[in-house]
Design a protein around this motif. Structure first.
Motif, mmCIF file in Angstrom:
data_model
loop_
_atom_site.group_PDB
_atom_site.id
_atom_site.type_symbol
_atom_site.label_atom_id
_atom_site.label_comp_id
_atom_site.label_asym_id
_atom_site.label_seq_id
_atom_site.Cartn_x
_atom_site.Cartn_y
_atom_site.Cartn_z
ATOM 1 N N GLU A 43 24.563 -9.988 -2.889
ATOM 2 C CA GLU A 43 25.556 -10.787 -2.327
ATOM 3 C C GLU A 43 26.253 -10.267 -1.154
ATOM 4 O OE1 GLU A 43 25.262 -10.115 -5.289
ATOM 5 O OE2 GLU A 43 25.350 -12.155 -6.520
ATOM 6 N N ARG A 44 26.295 -8.779 -0.898
ATOM 7 C CA ARG A 44 26.998 -8.364 0.234
ATOM 8 C C ARG A 44 26.061 -8.377 1.474
ATOM 9 N NH1 ARG A 44 31.870 -6.941 2.338
ATOM 10 N NH2 ARG A 44 31.049 -6.783 4.267
ATOM 11 N N ALA A 47 26.489 -12.077 2.311
ATOM 12 C CA ALA A 47 27.895 -12.354 3.269
ATOM 13 C C ALA A 47 27.884 -11.509 4.700
ATOM 14 C CB ALA A 47 29.045 -11.595 2.335
ATOM 15 N N LEU A 91 32.070 -18.211 2.760
ATOM 16 C CA LEU A 91 32.529 -17.025 2.571
ATOM 17 C C LEU A 91 33.568 -16.562 1.597
ATOM 18 C CD1 LEU A 91 32.847 -16.070 6.435
ATOM 19 C CD2 LEU A 91 31.391 -14.891 4.712
ATOM 20 N N TRP A 94 31.305 -16.015 -1.342
ATOM 21 C CA TRP A 94 30.318 -14.634 -1.317
ATOM 22 C C TRP A 94 31.635 -13.474 -1.325
ATOM 23 C CZ3 TRP A 94 25.633 -14.806 -2.402
ATOM 24 C CH2 TRP A 94 24.750 -16.087 -2.327
ATOM 25 N N LEU A 95 32.625 -13.664 -0.704
ATOM 26 C CA LEU A 95 33.620 -12.464 -0.590
ATOM 27 C C LEU A 95 34.728 -12.498 -1.489
ATOM 28 C CD1 LEU A 95 33.568 -11.943 3.360
ATOM 29 C CD2 LEU A 95 32.431 -10.524 1.669
#
Ligand code: HEM
Length: 221
Positions: A43-44, A47, A91, A94-95
């Motif tokens: 995921e990071r 992102a 975003l 994802w964040l």
């Protein structure tokens, strides 16, 4: 006719495609892309990719709007393509667990700077950037969105970037887009400049991938 002139015999849209085939292949072959599509980026990592795209699209969409009086820019500009709001929505997904995400990306910064410089040099060059991103998003991007959906079991969440609600049939839209490009009718020399800028745009995207590729270990999933 010199070798450099060979794409001037083609209509603009064909010249842009033919002129960037090698760059397109290189983008497809980048290690970040193949790892992402292979389901091996976490995921990071995704992102971080989106954060870079955010800077690119925010800049591009702002200057395309600002140069709407350039006939060539006006020929392709279409709010149905704009991606900034979709990127922001993604975003958020994802964040969600990241407070205060920051972007430190020389590659995204270089991309932003080239967009600004291109617009200052000759606004019509923005057409090259517009084409490279949006036609890509409407082409391979559609497959990328489906793969992400499957890999992360998203059920459509966090992939608004690949969804163009106002464009029902990307293929038909792309045909119309190419016709609008061809109607711009640049001179041979102008066409060469536009095609060269398409290559630059691909290389800038390649730069984003290269930068992300340096972090594949920490992105592994
Ligand atoms: C793994 C990554 C990628 C895949 C699998 C992929 C795949 C494709 C495919 C299959 C097409 C042809 C679609 C059609 O004819 O309708 C296409 C077109 C295109 N792609 Fe990609 N692509 C990738 C990455 C990229 C990147 C990174 C860019 C640029 C940022 C890009 C820009 C374009 C453009 C501009 C077109 C339109 C070509 C034209 O018809 O003029 N692609 N892509």
């Amino acid at each position: 006719m010199t070798v450099l002139d060979q794409t001037t015999d083609l209509a603009l849209s064909a010249a842009m495609r033919e002129g960037s085939l090698a760059e397109h292949r290189a983008a497809e072959d980048s290690s970040f892309m193949s790892e992402l599509l292979g389901g091996r980026v976490n995921e990071r990592g995704y992102a971080d990719y989106l954060l870079r795209l955010r800077l690119v699209y925010a800049t591009m969409e702002e200057i395309v709007t600002a140069h709407g009086d350039d006939a060539a820019v006006a020929a392709v500009a279409d709010t149905a393509l704009e991606r900034l709001a979709a990127i922001d929505a993604d975003l958020d997904h994802w964040l969600a667990d990241t407070a205060d995400p920051t972007l430190e990306s020389p590659a995204a910064e270089a991309y932003r700077q080239r967009l600004l410089d291109a617009a200052a040099e000759w606004p019509t060059l923005l057409v090259a950037h517009h084409y490279t991103r949006y036609l890509g998003d409407l082409s391979g991007g559609q497959a990328i969105g489906r793969i992400l959906d499957r890999t992360f079991e998203l059920d459509g969440a966090g992939i608004a970037f690949y969804d163009f609600p106002e464009i029902a049939k990307p293929k038909i839209y792309k045909d119309g887009y190419r016709a609008r490009l061809d109607a711009i009718g640049p001179t041979g020399e102008e066409q060469e400049r536009i095609v060269a800028e398409v290559k630059t745009a691909f290389r800038l995207n390649q730069g984003l991938f290269a930068e992300l590729g340096q972090h594949l270990e920490s992105y592994a999933r």
